[in-house]
Design an enzyme around this catalytic site. Sequence first.
Site, PDB file in Angstrom:
ATOM      1  N   GLU A  68      -1.859  -7.221   3.476  1.00 52.10           N
ATOM      2  CA  GLU A  68      -2.184  -8.634   3.393  1.00 52.10           C
ATOM      3  C   GLU A  68      -3.313  -9.002   4.342  1.00 52.10           C
ATOM      4  O   GLU A  68      -4.175  -9.837   4.018  1.00 52.10           O
ATOM      5  CB  GLU A  68      -0.952  -9.479   3.708  1.00 52.10           C
ATOM      6  CG  GLU A  68       0.177  -9.358   2.708  1.00 52.10           C
ATOM      7  CD  GLU A  68       1.115  -8.202   2.994  1.00 52.10           C
ATOM      8  OE1 GLU A  68       2.141  -8.082   2.330  1.00 52.10           O
ATOM      9  OE2 GLU A  68       0.794  -7.381   3.898  1.00 52.10           O
ATOM     10  N   PRO A 271       0.654   9.709   5.203  1.00 48.98           N
ATOM     11  CA  PRO A 271       1.838   8.874   5.012  1.00 48.98           C
ATOM     12  C   PRO A 271       1.531   7.409   5.272  1.00 48.98           C
ATOM     13  O   PRO A 271       0.685   7.078   6.121  1.00 48.98           O
ATOM     14  CB  PRO A 271       2.829   9.425   6.040  1.00 48.98           C
ATOM     15  CG  PRO A 271       1.963  10.028   7.108  1.00 48.98           C
ATOM     16  CD  PRO A 271       0.763  10.578   6.388  1.00 48.98           C
ATOM     17  N   ARG A 272       2.211   6.544   4.558  1.00 46.88           N
ATOM     18  CA  ARG A 272       2.036   5.102   4.753  1.00 46.88           C
ATOM     19  C   ARG A 272       2.363   4.711   6.178  1.00 46.88           C
ATOM     20  O   ARG A 272       1.721   3.840   6.755  1.00 46.88           O
ATOM     21  CB  ARG A 272       2.940   4.349   3.764  1.00 46.88           C
ATOM     22  CG  ARG A 272       2.944   2.844   3.928  1.00 46.88           C
ATOM     23  CD  ARG A 272       1.621   2.231   3.552  1.00 46.88           C
ATOM     24  NE  ARG A 272       1.692   0.778   3.526  1.00 46.88           N
ATOM     25  CZ  ARG A 272       0.637  -0.010   3.378  1.00 46.88           C
ATOM     26  NH1 ARG A 272      -0.563   0.521   3.226  1.00 46.88           N
ATOM     27  NH2 ARG A 272       0.773  -1.307   3.362  1.00 46.88           N
ATOM     28  N   MET A 312      -3.400   5.883  12.274  1.00 48.08           N
ATOM     29  CA  MET A 312      -3.517   4.594  11.606  1.00 48.08           C
ATOM     30  C   MET A 312      -4.972   4.145  11.550  1.00 48.08           C
ATOM     31  O   MET A 312      -5.765   4.437  12.440  1.00 48.08           O
ATOM     32  CB  MET A 312      -2.697   3.534  12.355  1.00 48.08           C
ATOM     33  CG  MET A 312      -1.196   3.711  12.223  1.00 48.08           C
ATOM     34  SD  MET A 312      -0.620   3.713  10.507  1.00 48.08           S
ATOM     35  CE  MET A 312      -1.184   2.106   9.957  1.00 48.08           C
ATOM     36  N   PRO A 339      -4.691   0.811  -5.151  1.00 53.57           N
ATOM     37  CA  PRO A 339      -5.637   1.865  -5.510  1.00 53.57           C
ATOM     38  C   PRO A 339      -7.100   1.479  -5.304  1.00 53.57           C
ATOM     39  O   PRO A 339      -8.002   2.243  -5.652  1.00 53.57           O
ATOM     40  CB  PRO A 339      -5.361   2.057  -7.004  1.00 53.57           C
ATOM     41  CG  PRO A 339      -5.058   0.666  -7.476  1.00 53.57           C
ATOM     42  CD  PRO A 339      -4.308   0.002  -6.337  1.00 53.57           C
ATOM     43  N   GLU A 341      -9.162   0.882  -2.610  1.00 54.72           N
ATOM     44  CA  GLU A 341     -10.023   1.614  -1.684  1.00 54.72           C
ATOM     45  C   GLU A 341     -10.425   2.985  -2.237  1.00 54.72           C
ATOM     46  O   GLU A 341     -11.607   3.340  -2.186  1.00 54.72           O
ATOM     47  CB  GLU A 341      -9.354   1.737  -0.313  1.00 54.72           C
ATOM     48  CG  GLU A 341      -9.371   0.434   0.480  1.00 54.72           C
ATOM     49  CD  GLU A 341      -8.830   0.604   1.877  1.00 54.72           C
ATOM     50  OE1 GLU A 341      -8.134   1.616   2.143  1.00 54.72           O
ATOM     51  OE2 GLU A 341      -9.085  -0.272   2.720  1.00 54.72           O
TER      52      GLU A 341
END
Length: 438
Positions: A68, A271-272, A312, A339, A341
């Site tokens: 966001e 990983p997220r 990160m 999707p 980026e």
Amino acid sequence: MSERRARQILSLYSWAGAAAYPLVGPYIALRASRGKEDRQRRGERYGRASEPRPEGPLVWIHAASVGETGAVLPLIGRLLRLGIRIVLTTGTVTSARIVAERLGDRVIHQYVPLDLRPAVNRFLDHWKPDLAIFAESEIWPTTILSLGRRRVPQVLVNGRLSDRSFEAWKKRPHLAEALFENFAHVAAQSGLDGERFLALGARPVTVSGNLKLETDLPPYDAAIHARLMKEIGGRPVWAAVSTHDGEEMIAAEVHRLLKNRHDDVLTVIVPRHAERGDALASDLSKRGLKVARQSLGDTVQPDVDVLLGDTMGDMGLYLRLSGIAFVGRSLTGSGGQNPIEPALLDTAVLAGENVQNFRDTYKRLVDRGGARLVKNKETLAGAVSFLLKNEDARQKMARAARVTVHEMRGALDKTMDVLDPFIHPLVVKSRLDSSGSN
């Protein structure tokens, strides 16, 4: 449920939150001990400001997390150019870091107050916002009702309702209407989202498009990229990005399948949640894979199977290492990840079939040949293998993805049109205040 009953429930929710307020300290402390809260700024979660309120009109923008926050950055840039002062709240440590890196002191950043009456009132008493802008699906009852009582206009931008959220709200229509009627305007991402907000009582609703399509190319460290490319050499590379629990091990299995045809293939796993790096490195090693961790600065030696992108803010770096990207939360997870980026960076996009959160974007990408949805690890391995062997097909797919995303842009201008009736008076007031003080 009657309208009267719905309002009673909201009132009870608000008072229950006030009663629970003294008990949330241990919860916040636990989150801080796990790195999910900023220890030095925990007071902001209770509505205690760490910065003074600037003079003149002030807009409060709230963006829950990383996605966001990225979506509203172009919008914030437009508002800043108009001379609008902004207090920007986010809910995660990572999103706060992105705000610091991308906006610096151009905005005032605070952590969002807990949706409890004492915290919300303390926050509003200090900042006294002239307008509140919320991103995507941030529906906090106490906050919304408190702003409503103070007659502060509230606008939801980039509005989105997942299938699950919409079904939950539909079962409580009077409750939904009692909340959504507080929004002065909803700018929805898609026609489907717009219909859902209207069904739940929001008025007016405009379909503005997805602000995430307005994003700039993700930044990256050129020196680190050059080093990694040198270490990788001419090896075939594919990436699994924004992965959720279970998808990393699917990527590991795909890697094994790929080695039958591409013996020197390198798999990049991002990983997220980077804090899972230790556990993932251990699990991948147990499967007999040699892992290089970016967080440790490991060298990608010729026998490394997996480069683990456990840092990160470096998605721009990892996507530039490969022209093929599987986008996660779409096989074992539900809803999919963004999707856009990968598409902007000339990458062939692959994903599982659970992409409801980005339904419109994926549909257009798939229809135009810029993305392909896969059912399982076998079909994912087959798609990656085909693209590794057929560079022309990969380039065609990547080009289609990039062109499709560019054609879908325009949400920022439409969102600014929605905001203009609320922003223009603040711009005029700000200029009058400035001229009066000279």
